[in-house]
Design a protein around this motif. Structure first.
Motif, PDB file in Angstrom:
ATOM      1  N   ALA A 190      -1.704  -9.502  10.521  1.00 51.87           N
ATOM      2  CA  ALA A 190      -2.725 -10.224  11.283  1.00 51.87           C
ATOM      3  C   ALA A 190      -3.654 -11.008  10.367  1.00 51.87           C
ATOM      4  N   ALA A 191      -3.818 -10.514   9.139  1.00 54.15           N
ATOM      5  CA  ALA A 191      -4.677 -11.200   8.173  1.00 54.15           C
ATOM      6  C   ALA A 191      -3.956 -12.364   7.484  1.00 54.15           C
ATOM      7  N   GLY A 192      -2.666 -12.545   7.789  1.00 51.38           N
ATOM      8  CA  GLY A 192      -1.923 -13.683   7.265  1.00 51.38           C
ATOM      9  C   GLY A 192      -1.150 -13.436   5.989  1.00 51.38           C
ATOM     10  N   ALA A 193      -0.997 -12.173   5.609  1.00 51.80           N
ATOM     11  CA  ALA A 193      -0.263 -11.851   4.384  1.00 51.80           C
ATOM     12  C   ALA A 193       1.045 -11.132   4.708  1.00 51.80           C
ATOM     13  N   GLN A 194       1.962 -11.124   3.752  1.00 52.21           N
ATOM     14  CA  GLN A 194       3.152 -10.293   3.856  1.00 52.21           C
ATOM     15  C   GLN A 194       2.749  -8.844   3.593  1.00 52.21           C
ATOM     16  N   ALA A 195       3.520  -7.909   4.154  1.00 52.12           N
ATOM     17  CA  ALA A 195       3.192  -6.488   4.031  1.00 52.12           C
ATOM     18  C   ALA A 195       4.304  -5.742   3.308  1.00 52.12           C
ATOM     19  N   GLY A 196       3.878  -4.771   2.502  1.00 51.73           N
ATOM     20  CA  GLY A 196       4.848  -3.924   1.821  1.00 51.73           C
ATOM     21  C   GLY A 196       4.352  -2.497   1.732  1.00 51.73           C
ATOM     22  N   ILE A 197       5.293  -1.574   1.647  1.00 49.12           N
ATOM     23  CA  ILE A 197       4.965  -0.165   1.468  1.00 49.12           C
ATOM     24  C   ILE A 197       5.423   0.280   0.085  1.00 49.12           C
ATOM     25  N   VAL A 198       4.688   1.257  -0.473  1.00 46.48           N
ATOM     26  CA  VAL A 198       4.946   1.718  -1.830  1.00 46.48           C
ATOM     27  C   VAL A 198       5.274   3.201  -1.821  1.00 46.48           C
ATOM     28  N   LEU A 199       6.220   3.587  -2.664  1.00 46.88           N
ATOM     29  CA  LEU A 199       6.630   4.980  -2.788  1.00 46.88           C
ATOM     30  C   LEU A 199       6.406   5.462  -4.210  1.00 46.88           C
ATOM     31  N   LYS A 200       5.626   6.539  -4.368  1.00 46.59           N
ATOM     32  CA  LYS A 200       5.493   7.183  -5.667  1.00 46.59           C
ATOM     33  C   LYS A 200       6.833   7.811  -6.062  1.00 46.59           C
ATOM     34  N   PRO A 201       7.013   8.115  -7.346  1.00 51.75           N
ATOM     35  CA  PRO A 201       8.275   8.724  -7.778  1.00 51.75           C
ATOM     36  C   PRO A 201       8.636   9.997  -7.026  1.00 51.75           C
ATOM     37  N   GLY A 202       7.656  10.802  -6.657  1.00 49.93           N
ATOM     38  CA  GLY A 202       7.955  12.060  -5.987  1.00 49.93           C
ATOM     39  C   GLY A 202       8.141  11.956  -4.490  1.00 49.93           C
ATOM     40  N   THR A 203       8.005  10.761  -3.932  1.00 52.56           N
ATOM     41  CA  THR A 203       8.155  10.553  -2.480  1.00 52.56           C
ATOM     42  C   THR A 203       9.578  10.102  -2.169  1.00 52.56           C
ATOM     43  N   SER A 204      10.239  10.784  -1.259  1.00 57.43           N
ATOM     44  CA  SER A 204      11.623  10.434  -0.937  1.00 57.43           C
ATOM     45  C   SER A 204      11.687   9.081  -0.235  1.00 57.43           C
ATOM     46  N   TRP A 205      12.785   8.388  -0.436  1.00 61.29           N
ATOM     47  CA  TRP A 205      12.933   7.076   0.182  1.00 61.29           C
ATOM     48  C   TRP A 205      13.014   7.188   1.697  1.00 61.29           C
ATOM     49  N   GLU A 206      13.489   8.323   2.205  1.00 62.09           N
ATOM     50  CA  GLU A 206      13.613   8.499   3.657  1.00 62.09           C
ATOM     51  C   GLU A 206      12.259   8.458   4.363  1.00 62.09           C
ATOM     52  N   THR A 207      11.185   8.763   3.639  1.00 58.59           N
ATOM     53  CA  THR A 207       9.847   8.701   4.214  1.00 58.59           C
ATOM     54  C   THR A 207       9.529   7.300   4.734  1.00 58.59           C
ATOM     55  N   ALA A 208      10.146   6.301   4.133  1.00 62.21           N
ATOM     56  CA  ALA A 208       9.865   4.909   4.505  1.00 62.21           C
ATOM     57  C   ALA A 208      10.642   4.432   5.723  1.00 62.21           C
ATOM     58  N   ILE A 209      11.651   5.165   6.163  1.00 62.90           N
ATOM     59  CA  ILE A 209      12.574   4.679   7.194  1.00 62.90           C
ATOM     60  C   ILE A 209      11.868   4.165   8.455  1.00 62.90           C
ATOM     61  N   PRO A 210      10.879   4.880   9.021  1.00 59.11           N
ATOM     62  CA  PRO A 210      10.261   4.370  10.256  1.00 59.11           C
ATOM     63  C   PRO A 210       9.581   3.012  10.102  1.00 59.11           C
ATOM     64  N   PHE A 223       0.850  -1.193   0.000  1.00 55.19           N
ATOM     65  CA  PHE A 223       0.000   0.000   0.000  1.00 55.19           C
ATOM     66  C   PHE A 223       0.884   1.241   0.000  1.00 55.19           C
ATOM     67  N   HIS A 224       0.326   2.349  -0.427  1.00 53.67           N
ATOM     68  CA  HIS A 224       1.094   3.585  -0.574  1.00 53.67           C
ATOM     69  C   HIS A 224       1.205   4.347   0.747  1.00 53.67           C
ATOM     70  N   LEU A 225       2.418   4.797   1.029  1.00 55.09           N
ATOM     71  CA  LEU A 225       2.602   5.677   2.184  1.00 55.09           C
ATOM     72  C   LEU A 225       1.883   7.006   1.971  1.00 55.09           C
ATOM     73  N   GLU A 226       1.560   7.332   0.738  1.00 55.93           N
ATOM     74  CA  GLU A 226       0.859   8.590   0.451  1.00 55.93           C
ATOM     75  C   GLU A 226      -0.650   8.471   0.670  1.00 55.93           C
TER      76      GLU A 226
END
Length: 224
Positions: A107-127, A90-93
């Motif tokens: 909790a639903a039993g799936a792996q989780a991932g975060i998504v970054l749009k081109p204009g979103t800095s990678w540092e936004t994902a650090i936490p 899902f998107h951090l935006e």
């Protein structure tokens, strides 16, 4: 680079016969199916919902990689997991709280991932990087297939890869948008391991040969 995997984006497939498409991809050796969910609000397009995912899940054993391009992913996480999603990104935006959304996916039993749009800095994902299995870097603007690759996104992939190595984190980097025989070696060299391939793959007369060539290039990069 470790185990390179290819996720075929069915948004670019023949949607009139998805059962045959998924069967063909499975026989061609694709590693997973990429399922783009768009709500017409977060991005200006509408695509698939839970019933279509469930139908695909019933006709394939492939890993289902579900990318939520929607305003409130938290509201729908459990439904997509029940419909067969193995990985939900899902998107951090988006409007949903990232930590709560990640916890709900797990909790639903799936792996989780975060998504970054081109204009979103990678540092936004650090936490959130210690909490997820995948970080998806969009190498085009989300919303439509067939766009040209944004070369500047290679720096983002490389930064995320270096951060993982420096901090002992195990998330895998996925890239989505404009991936083909030309661009794949560059994102692989930067540290990507999951390649979402759509338009390029479905234009090939022999998708298996195209995927084999990309994997062979990856092996050569690892040995270089």
């Amino acid at each position: 680079m470790n185990n390179i995997q290819i996720s075929a984006s069915i948004l670019s497939a023949d949607l009139s016969n998805l059962a045959a498409v998924t069967e063909g991809l499975e026989h061609s050796g694709v590693d997973m199916l990429h399922f783009d969910v768009m709500d017409g609000h977060f991005v200006p397009n509408l695509t698939f919902g839970m019933p279509v995912l469930a139908a695909i899940d019933h006709c394939t054993n492939l890993f289902l990689d579900v990318h939520l391009m929607i305003t409130n992913p938290l509201q729908y996480v459990e439904q997509f997991a029940k419909a067969g999603a193995d990985l939900i990104t899902f998107h951090l935006e988006s409007d949903s709280d990232p930590e709560e959304t990640i916890r709900t996916i797990h909790a639903a039993g799936a792996q989780a991932g975060i998504v970054l749009k081109p204009g979103t800095s990678w540092e936004t994902a650090i936490p959130f990087l210690p909490m997820v299995e995948v970080v998806l870097v969009m190498t085009v603007e989300p919303g439509f297939g067939g766009q040209s690759f944004l070369w500047k996104m290679i720096d983002k992939v490389e930064a995320l890869h270096q951060y993982a190595e420096a901090h002992g984190l195990s998330y895998r980097i996925e890239v989505d948008g404009g991936i083909n025989a030309e661009t794949a070696p560059h994102v692989l060299r930067a540290g990507a391991e999951l390649l979402v391939i759509g338009s390029y793959l479905f234009r090939q007369a022999d998708p298996k040969s195209a995927m084999d060539a990309i994997r062979e290039n990856a092996r050569k990069l690892q040995q270089a």
